[in-house]
Write a protein that holds these residues in place. Structure first.
Motif, PDB file in Angstrom:
ATOM      1  N   LEU A 176       8.907  46.022  49.645  1.00  0.00           N
ATOM      2  CA  LEU A 176       9.016  47.376  49.100  1.00  0.00           C
ATOM      3  C   LEU A 176      10.475  47.803  48.972  1.00  0.00           C
ATOM      4  CD1 LEU A 176       6.159  49.339  50.921  1.00  0.00           C
ATOM      5  CD2 LEU A 176       6.083  48.009  48.819  1.00  0.00           C
ATOM      6  N   ASN A 207      10.746  53.476  49.260  1.00  0.00           N
ATOM      7  CA  ASN A 207       9.344  53.279  49.655  1.00  0.00           C
ATOM      8  C   ASN A 207       9.214  53.077  51.144  1.00  0.00           C
ATOM      9  OD1 ASN A 207       8.534  53.444  47.072  1.00  0.00           O
ATOM     10  ND2 ASN A 207       8.369  51.246  46.734  1.00  0.00           N
ATOM     11  N   LEU A 235       7.286  55.534  53.781  1.00  0.00           N
ATOM     12  CA  LEU A 235       6.016  54.880  54.086  1.00  0.00           C
ATOM     13  C   LEU A 235       5.199  55.727  55.059  1.00  0.00           C
ATOM     14  CD1 LEU A 235       4.361  52.404  53.529  1.00  0.00           C
ATOM     15  CD2 LEU A 235       5.488  51.254  55.413  1.00  0.00           C
ATOM     16  N   GLY A 236       3.964  56.005  54.680  1.00  0.00           N
ATOM     17  CA  GLY A 236       3.101  56.794  55.552  1.00  0.00           C
ATOM     18  C   GLY A 236       3.226  58.287  55.330  1.00  0.00           C
ATOM     19  N   GLU A 275       4.335  59.615  51.990  1.00  0.00           N
ATOM     20  CA  GLU A 275       4.785  59.656  50.608  1.00  0.00           C
ATOM     21  C   GLU A 275       4.662  61.057  50.023  1.00  0.00           C
ATOM     22  OE1 GLU A 275       2.669  57.528  51.829  1.00  0.00           O
ATOM     23  OE2 GLU A 275       3.540  55.535  51.582  1.00  0.00           O
ATOM     24  N   LEU A 276       5.549  61.385  49.119  1.00  0.00           N
ATOM     25  CA  LEU A 276       5.465  62.670  48.437  1.00  0.00           C
ATOM     26  C   LEU A 276       4.582  62.512  47.200  1.00  0.00           C
ATOM     27  CD1 LEU A 276       9.220  63.707  48.556  1.00  0.00           C
ATOM     28  CD2 LEU A 276       7.402  64.215  50.194  1.00  0.00           C
ATOM     29  N   ILE A 277       3.726  63.486  46.996  1.00  0.00           N
ATOM     30  CA  ILE A 277       2.779  63.427  45.878  1.00  0.00           C
ATOM     31  C   ILE A 277       3.001  64.634  44.982  1.00  0.00           C
ATOM     32  CG2 ILE A 277       0.339  63.387  45.258  1.00  0.00           C
ATOM     33  CD1 ILE A 277       1.011  61.019  46.909  1.00  0.00           C
ATOM     34  N   ASN A 322       1.228  66.199  41.382  1.00  0.00           N
ATOM     35  CA  ASN A 322       0.163  66.065  40.378  1.00  0.00           C
ATOM     36  C   ASN A 322      -0.649  64.797  40.605  1.00  0.00           C
ATOM     37  OD1 ASN A 322       1.313  68.323  39.229  1.00  0.00           O
ATOM     38  ND2 ASN A 322       2.578  67.110  37.834  1.00  0.00           N
ATOM     39  N   GLY A 323      -0.924  64.504  41.840  1.00  0.00           N
ATOM     40  CA  GLY A 323      -1.795  63.364  42.128  1.00  0.00           C
ATOM     41  C   GLY A 323      -1.129  62.024  42.033  1.00  0.00           C
ATOM     42  N   ARG A 324       0.141  61.964  41.653  1.00  0.00           N
ATOM     43  CA  ARG A 324       0.785  60.655  41.656  1.00  0.00           C
ATOM     44  C   ARG A 324       2.064  60.696  42.493  1.00  0.00           C
ATOM     45  NH1 ARG A 324       2.766  58.965  35.823  1.00  0.00           N
ATOM     46  NH2 ARG A 324       4.587  58.114  36.867  1.00  0.00           N
ATOM     47  N   LEU A 325       2.518  59.518  42.859  1.00  0.00           N
ATOM     48  CA  LEU A 325       3.707  59.439  43.699  1.00  0.00           C
ATOM     49  C   LEU A 325       4.897  60.075  42.991  1.00  0.00           C
ATOM     50  CD1 LEU A 325       3.529  55.756  44.913  1.00  0.00           C
ATOM     51  CD2 LEU A 325       3.152  57.777  46.296  1.00  0.00           C
ATOM     52  N   TYR A 367      -2.559  51.937  37.343  1.00  0.00           N
ATOM     53  CA  TYR A 367      -1.986  53.235  37.668  1.00  0.00           C
ATOM     54  C   TYR A 367      -2.046  53.474  39.175  1.00  0.00           C
ATOM     55  CZ  TYR A 367      -1.201  58.232  37.687  1.00  0.00           C
ATOM     56  OH  TYR A 367      -0.692  59.472  37.952  1.00  0.00           O
ATOM     57  N   TYR A 383       1.342  54.065  41.040  1.00  0.00           N
ATOM     58  CA  TYR A 383       1.765  55.452  41.101  1.00  0.00           C
ATOM     59  C   TYR A 383       1.098  56.278  42.182  1.00  0.00           C
ATOM     60  CZ  TYR A 383       3.851  54.332  36.651  1.00  0.00           C
ATOM     61  OH  TYR A 383       4.592  53.760  35.673  1.00  0.00           O
ATOM     62  N   THR A 384       0.272  55.689  43.006  1.00  0.00           N
ATOM     63  CA  THR A 384      -0.385  56.521  44.014  1.00  0.00           C
ATOM     64  C   THR A 384      -0.072  56.019  45.423  1.00  0.00           C
ATOM     65  OG1 THR A 384      -2.404  55.229  44.205  1.00  0.00           O
ATOM     66  CG2 THR A 384      -2.322  56.864  42.438  1.00  0.00           C
ATOM     67  N   ARG A 385      -0.318  56.896  46.354  1.00  0.00           N
ATOM     68  CA  ARG A 385      -0.092  56.576  47.754  1.00  0.00           C
ATOM     69  C   ARG A 385      -0.950  55.389  48.176  1.00  0.00           C
ATOM     70  NH1 ARG A 385      -0.399  61.201  52.206  1.00  0.00           N
ATOM     71  NH2 ARG A 385       0.837  62.092  50.541  1.00  0.00           N
ATOM     72  N   ARG A 441       0.595  52.209  47.143  1.00  0.00           N
ATOM     73  CA  ARG A 441       1.762  51.905  47.961  1.00  0.00           C
ATOM     74  C   ARG A 441       1.333  51.332  49.307  1.00  0.00           C
ATOM     75  NH1 ARG A 441       6.239  54.027  46.804  1.00  0.00           N
ATOM     76  NH2 ARG A 441       5.634  53.211  44.812  1.00  0.00           N
ATOM     77  N   HIS A 442       0.281  51.927  49.880  1.00  0.00           N
ATOM     78  CA  HIS A 442      -0.184  51.448  51.183  1.00  0.00           C
ATOM     79  C   HIS A 442      -0.786  50.053  51.082  1.00  0.00           C
ATOM     80  CE1 HIS A 442      -0.406  55.685  53.187  1.00  0.00           C
ATOM     81  NE2 HIS A 442       0.796  55.359  52.764  1.00  0.00           N
ATOM     82  N   SER A 502       2.572  43.401  52.930  1.00  0.00           N
ATOM     83  CA  SER A 502       3.946  42.964  53.161  1.00  0.00           C
ATOM     84  C   SER A 502       4.236  42.800  54.643  1.00  0.00           C
ATOM     85  CB  SER A 502       4.901  43.980  52.544  1.00  0.00           C
ATOM     86  OG  SER A 502       6.222  43.663  52.854  1.00  0.00           O
ATOM     87  N   SER A 542       4.286  52.895  60.749  1.00  0.00           N
ATOM     88  CA  SER A 542       4.747  53.988  59.901  1.00  0.00           C
ATOM     89  C   SER A 542       3.633  54.978  59.624  1.00  0.00           C
ATOM     90  CB  SER A 542       5.266  53.436  58.574  1.00  0.00           C
ATOM     91  OG  SER A 542       6.290  52.523  58.792  1.00  0.00           O
ATOM     92  N   GLY A 543       2.486  54.763  60.231  1.00  0.00           N
ATOM     93  CA  GLY A 543       1.406  55.735  60.076  1.00  0.00           C
ATOM     94  C   GLY A 543       0.421  55.411  58.971  1.00  0.00           C
ATOM     95  N   VAL A 544       0.458  54.192  58.440  1.00  0.00           N
ATOM     96  CA  VAL A 544      -0.514  53.809  57.422  1.00  0.00           C
ATOM     97  C   VAL A 544      -1.830  53.438  58.108  1.00  0.00           C
ATOM     98  CG1 VAL A 544      -1.065  52.097  55.643  1.00  0.00           C
ATOM     99  CG2 VAL A 544       1.265  52.990  55.860  1.00  0.00           C
TER     100      VAL A 544
END
Ligand SMILES: Nc1ncnc2c1ncn2[C@@H]1O[C@H](COP(=O)(O)OP(=O)(O)OP(=O)(O)O)[C@@H](O)[C@H]1O
Ligand SMILES: [Mg+2]
Lengths: 502, 332
Positions: free
Chosen positions: A96, A100, A104-105, A107-109, A111-114, B190, B194-196, B199-200, B206, B214-216
Motif C-alpha cells: 500500500l 494508505n 489504515l483502519g 480511512e476518510l470517506i 460521498n461513499g468513496r475513499l 470501483y 475507491y472504497t474502504r 482498501r482493507h 499484504s 491498525s484496527g482492520v
C-alpha cells in the motif's frame, strides 16, 4: 489528576510456560522521553503491548491520563485515549501507499468513496510537521528504505493525535543518518508535549534524547529515575544483574596462514571488483554506510546471489559456489541480517530452526533424523548462547526479538566451518548477549576459524575486529587497523563515492 | 512532455504494468489466431466469443478478490453448479422465476458466509476450508433435483426473459449477458479501488498483522471477499443455466481453477496484497480466446488442453520474470 500521563502498577502477564511480567510498574510524565531498558526477554515489549491494548494484562492497575482502566483495553480504545505504538518489527502493508498505510483502519470517506485527495493532503501535512518534505504520500511503502518506513509509522501515530508514543527499538535497523533524523523528530514531538517511551539496546545513543529510565530484568521491575543520575555502568549492572567490565572483549591471537581469498568479485551494481583476504586467527570487520554493498558481497560469496565473475579460494583451493548449499558443504556459512525474512522460519520450532542447515550431520545415510544427535546439538546451542526460551519445541516466532537473533547465530555454530560470516549479528541484542556473541567470535578465532563480521555499529566493528575493510558504493575503499584508526578516517573511506577506489 | 509524464504516472500505478502485459497478450493471441484461421476475426466469431468470456470473467473477479486477501476459494465451481441447479429446479417446479433467482442468490451468499467464518474466524487454511465447502456444495447441486439434471425451464414470459438477460438477448452486437458481466466487473473495480472495503481487502492480503493492529476487522473483510466470490459464481451459474435452458449437475466443474487462471494472467498475485482487478477481463479473454482459437484451428481437444496449460504457465512466468527484472534494476 496525577502528574503522570501513564501509570502502571503491579502488572503481571503469563504466557504458556513463561511469566513474562511479574509485578511491574511504570510511571510516565507529560512531555518526557523515558528509556525502558532490560535484557532480551525482560518483558519490555510485552509491557508496552499491554499499554497499547495488543495484549491484555492478567492483573494490575493501569491509569492513562488519570483515567483508571478497568478491565481489558483493546487497540482501538488505546488509540482513542491517545496511545500509539511503533512495534519492534515494522508493521506496514508493503503493497500500500504511504497515505494508505497512515490512514489504515480509519480511512476518510466522502460521498461513499475513499477521499484519497484529502488523505494524501493530510498525510503530507503530517509529514511536513515532522520536517519531512520530500516523501510522496503516493509512494508504495515497500519501495522505501526502512528509515523512511519508520517515519511513516511515526507520522501515522501522530495522525491519531498520540499523546503517548511508544517506540520499540526504532533505531535497530536504521543508518546513522536516519537515526539522527529520528532523534530530531523525537525532540520535535517532545516540544509538542508528547510523552515517549523509548526502547533500545544501543545504550550509547540514549544521552541524546532520554530524560528518565525504567529498568527491568526477567519480567520484574528493578529501578527507575532520572537518566543523568545513573552512570552507564550502573544502568548495565541493573539490566544484567552483574557488572560487565569489558563491553568489547577482543582476544589477541597470532595471525596464521591465509584461509580465504576473494579475487575481483562482481555481482550486480553493489559488488564491484571486490578483493580481500582472510587469515587464520583474525576477525575481519566490514564497515560502511547502510547500502554500501557489504551484505551483497557476503551474499554473493555465500551463493545466495548470482555472481558475474570473480574467484573464491579457500585454503588454496578454488571453489565453485553456485548456491548456499555449495558454500555450507565446503565450509563457508553466513548468518544473514534480516532475521524475520531470511534468518528464521518463525512458524517452526527452535529445534527445527537450529537443525535445518545441519540436517546432513543429523541424519543417517537413509535420511532418518537421529534424535539423539539433534538433541545434543540443540543443547549445545542453547547453552553456548543462553537462549531464553520455554523449551526447544516452542515456536521461534514467540521468542523475544533478541532471542530470535540468538537462534539465528546458534544454527550456524552447530557445525564445523572454515569461515563464518556474521551480518549484523547483534542487531536488537542486549549488552550481555552481545558480549556472549563476541566471546563466541573469539572462541572461533582461537580455533583457527576465519570470522567476518559486517556491522553498522561503529563501536562494534572497531571493538571486535582485528582488521577492518571499508566499503562504499559496492567497492572496497579502504583497509584500516581498528586499534589505531579514528572514526573520522573510516567515515572518509565510507563516503568515497566518486573517486577511484584503491 | 506533459503527455509523457501522465503516461509515466499511469504506468507507475502498482500492478498496472502486469495488466498491460495481459492486454498485450490478448492482442497478440488474436493476431496469431487470425493468421491461423482468418474466420477468427470475423464478426460471426467474435460476437459469440464475447459472450463466452463472461463466466470466466465472473469467476475471475471472485477468485481475484479472494486471492488479493491472500486466500483462495475452491468452492467457486460448486457454487456455480449449485446456482444453476437450484434456480432451474425451482423454476421447473413452478416457482416464480424472479423469486427463484433471489432464493438462489441467498443460498449462494450463505456459502460465502460459511467460507468467511471458516477461514476468517476459525482460521482454517483456506485451501482446506473451501475444499470442504466445495465438496458439500457439489453434493447440494446434485441433490436438489434428486440426482438428475433438470428439465427445460420452459418458455413462460419470465423464463424467456431470464434466458435473454443472461445469454441470448442482445442490442446491436452486444449481448445482455456481456453487459451484466461488465456492470459487475465495473462495480467491483470501483469497490476495490475507491472504497474502504477495497482498501482493507488489499491490506489484509499484504500484511494481516499490520492490518489487524491498525484496527482492520480481518474476519469481516475476509467474509466480504468470500461473499463477493460467491455472488460472482452465482451469476455465472445463472448464465450457464440460461444458456442451456436447464440445470446441469456438471455445471461449473473446475471453474475455481479457471478463476485462478483469469486472475493470475490478469496480474493478480496468489500470495495476496497486489494486483488490479481490471486485469481479470484480459485474463478471462486469454482463456476464452485460446479455447475458441484452437478449436477454429482444428486442434484436437487433448492437444488443445496441453497447449492452453503451457501458454498459461508461460504467461505467468513471463510476468514474474519481467517483475523480477524491474526489481533487480531498481535495487540499490
Ligand atoms: N506471544 C507470546 N507467546 C509466548 N511467549 C511470549 C510471547 N510474547 C512474549 N513472550 C515471552 O515473554 C518474554 C518477554 O518477551 P518480550 O518480547 O516482552 O521481551 P523484550 O524485553 O521485549 O526483549 P527484546 O529486547 O529481546 O525485544 C519472553 O520470554 C518471550 O519469550
Ligand atoms: Mg522487545
Amino acid at each position: 489528576m496525577s502528574e503522570y500521563v501513564v501509570l502502571m502498577e503491579h502488572i503481571t502477564k503469563t504466557f504458556p510456560g513463561v511469566k513474562a511480567l511479574d509485578d511491574v510498574q511504570l510511571h510516565l510524565k507529560t512531555g518526557e522521553v523515558m528509556a525502558l531498558l532490560g535484557e532480551n526477554g525482560a518483558g519490555k515489549s510485552t509491557l508496552m503491548k499491554i499499554l497499547s491494548g495488543v495484549y491484555t494484562r492478567d492483573s494490575g492497575k493501569m491509569e492513562i491520563f488519570g483515567q483508571d482502566i478497568v478491565g481489558d483495553l483493546n487497540t482501538k480504545q488505546a488509540q482513542d485515549l491517545g496511545v500509539a505504538i511503533i512495534h519492534q518489527e515494522l508493521n506496514m502493508c508493503q503493497h500500500l501507499t504511504v497515505a494508505n498505510n497512515m490512514f489504515l483502519g480509519r480511512e476518510l470517506i466522502k460521498n461513499g468513496r475513499l477521499d484519497t485527495k484529502e488523505m494524501n493532503r493530510q498525510a503530507q501535512e503530517q509529514l511536513a510537521k515532522l520536517g519531512i518534505m520530500d516523501l510522496d504520500p503516493n509512494a508504495t511503502v515497500g519501495d522505501l528504505p526502512v528509515g523512511r518506513q519508520q517515519m511513516v509509522e511515526i507520522a501515522k501515530a501522530l495522525l491519531i493525535n498520540a499523546k503517548v508514543l511508544i517506540m520499540d527499538e526504532p533505531s535497530s535497523s536504521l543508518s546513522n543518518a536516519e537515526i539522527t533524523e529520528m532523534f530530531r523528530i523525537v525532540h520535535e514531538l517532545k516540544a509538542m508535549g508528547t510523552a515517549i517511551v523509548y526502547i533500545s539496546h544501543r545504550l550509547q545513543e540514549l544521552h541524546n534524547i532520554v530524560d528518565s529510565v525504567t529498568i527491568m530484568r526477567d519480567g520484574k521491575y528493578i529501578t527507575e529515575g532520572k537518566f543523568k543520575d545513573f552512570t552507564m555502568e550502573e544502568i548495565i549492572a541493573n539490566m544484567v544483574g552483574r557488572e560487565i567490565t569489558n563491553q568489547f572483549p577482543r582476544d589477541q591471537v597470532a595471525r596464521g596462514k591465509k584461509i580465504l581469498e576473494i579475487k575481483n568479485l562482481n555481482a550486480g551494481r553493489m559488488v564491484r571488483d571486490v578483493s580481500f583476504d582472510l587469515y587464520e586467527g583474525e576477525v575481519l570487520g566490514f564497515s560502511g554506510l547502510v547500502g554500501a554493498g557489504r551484505t551483497e558481497t557476503m551474499r554473493a560469496i555465500f551463493g545466495a546471489d548470482v555472481k558475474e565473475s570473480g574467484e573464491i579460494i579457500l585454503d588454496g583451493k578454488k571453489l565453485t559456489i553456485r548456491k548456499p548449499d555449495d558454500a555450507i558443504r565446503q565450509g563457508i556459512v553466513l548468518a544473514p541480517e534480516d532475521r524475520k525474512k531470511e534468518g528464521l522460519c518463525t512458524k517452526l520450532s527452535i529445534r527445527d530452526n537450529i537443525a535445518l542447515p545441519n540436517l546432513d550431520l543429523i541424519c543417517n545415510s537413509t535420511g532418518k533424523i537421529n534424535k539423539k544427535i539433534e538433541d545434543e546439538m540443540i543443547e549445545k546451542g542453547k547453552n553456548s548462547l543462553t537462549i531464553k526460551m520455554p523449551g526447544p519445541d516452542s515456536q521461534a516466532g514467540s521468542l523475544s526479538g533478541g532471542n530470535q537473533q540468538k537462534v539465528v547465530v546458534a544454527k550456524w555454530l552447530a557445525r564445523e566451518s572454515r569461515v563464518v560470516i556474521f551480518d549484523e549479528p547483534t542487531r536488537g541484542i542486549d549488552v550481555a548477549a552481545k558480549v556472549e556473541i563476541y566471546q563466541i567470535i573469539n572462541t572461533l578465532k582461537k580455533r583457527g576459524i576465519g570470522v567476518i563480521i559486517v556491522s553498522s555499529e561503529m563501536p562494534e566493528v572497531m571493538g571486535i575486529s582485528d582488521r577492518v575493510i571499508v566499503m562504499c558504493n559496492g567497492k572496497v575503499t579502504g583497509e584500516v587497523d581498528p586499534r589505531t584508526v579514528s572514526e573520522e578516517e573510516i567515515m572518509t573511506y565510507a563516503t568515497q563515492f566518486g573517486e577511484n577506489a584503491s | 512532455m506533459e503527455k509523457k509524464n501522465s503516461f509515466h504516472k499511469f504506468m507507475s500505478i502498482p500492478g498496472m504494468a502486469s495488466v498491460l502485459t495481459a492486454f498485450v497478450g490478448v492482442v497478440i493471441l488474436m493476431i496469431i489466431f487470425t493468421f491461423m484461421n482468418p474466420n477468427f476475426i470475423s464478426q460471426r466469431n467474435l460476437v459469440p466469443l464475447s459472450r463466452s468470456i463472461c463466466p470466466y470473467l465472473l469467476v475471475g473477479i471472485g477468485q481475484g478478490i479472494v486471492c488479493i486477501t491472500g486466500n483462495i476459494d475452491l468452492s467457486i465451481g460448486s457454487v456455480l453448479g449449485m446456482s444453476a441447479m437450484i434456480s432451474a429446479t425451482l423454476i421447473c417446479n413452478g416457482v416464480n422465476p424472479i423469486l427463484a433467482l433471489v432464493i438462489t442468490i441467498i443460498a449462494c451468499l450463505a456459502v460465502g458466509v460459511v467460507n468467511g467464518v471458516l477461514v476468517g474466524k476459525f482460521k482454517l487454511p483456506p485451501f482446506i476450508g473451501t475444499l470442504g465447502t466445495m465438496t458439500i456444495c457439489r453434493g447440494l447441486a446434485e441433490i436438489v433435483n434428486g440426482n438428475y439434471n433438470t428439465g427445460d425451464i420452459g418458455t413462460s414470459g419470465m423464463a424467456t426473459a431470464i434466458r435473454d438477460i443472461f445469454y441470448y438477448g442482445k442490442v446491436g452486437f452486444i449481448y445482455y449477458g456481456v453487459i451484466v458481466s461488465l456492470i459487475i466487473w465495473f462495480v467491483f473495480n470501483y469497490i476495490m479501488n475507491y472504497t474502504r472495503t477495497g482498501r482493507h481487502i488489499y491490506a489484509i492480503g499484504s500484511n494481516v498483522d499490520a492490518a489487524r493492529l491498525s484496527g482492520v476487522d480481518v474476519f469481516k473483510t475476509t467474509t466480504v471477499a468470500y461473499l463477493i466470490s460467491a455472488f460472482c459464481s452465482c451469476i455465472a451459474g445463472f448464465i450457464t443455466m440460461a444458456a442451456a435452458g436447464m440445470g446441469s449437475m456438471q455445471a461449473g466443474l473446475s471453474y475455481e481453477m479457471y478463476g485462478v487462471a483469469a486472475a493470475v494472467i490478469g496480474g493478480i498475485s496468489t500470495l495476496g496484497g497486489s494486483g488490479l482487478l481490471v486485469g481479470t477481463i484480459a485474463g478471462a479473454s486469454v482463456w476464452a480466446i485460446l479455447q475458441n482459437g484452437l478449436t477454429l484451428a482444428n486442434v484436437p481437444v487433448a492437444i488443445r488442453n496441453i497447449v492452453i496449460g503451457v501458454i498459461v504457465v508461460a504467461c505467468v512466468l513471463l510476468d514474474i520474470m519481467r517483475r523480477n527484472g524491474v526489481k533487480l534494476g531498481k535495487k540499490k
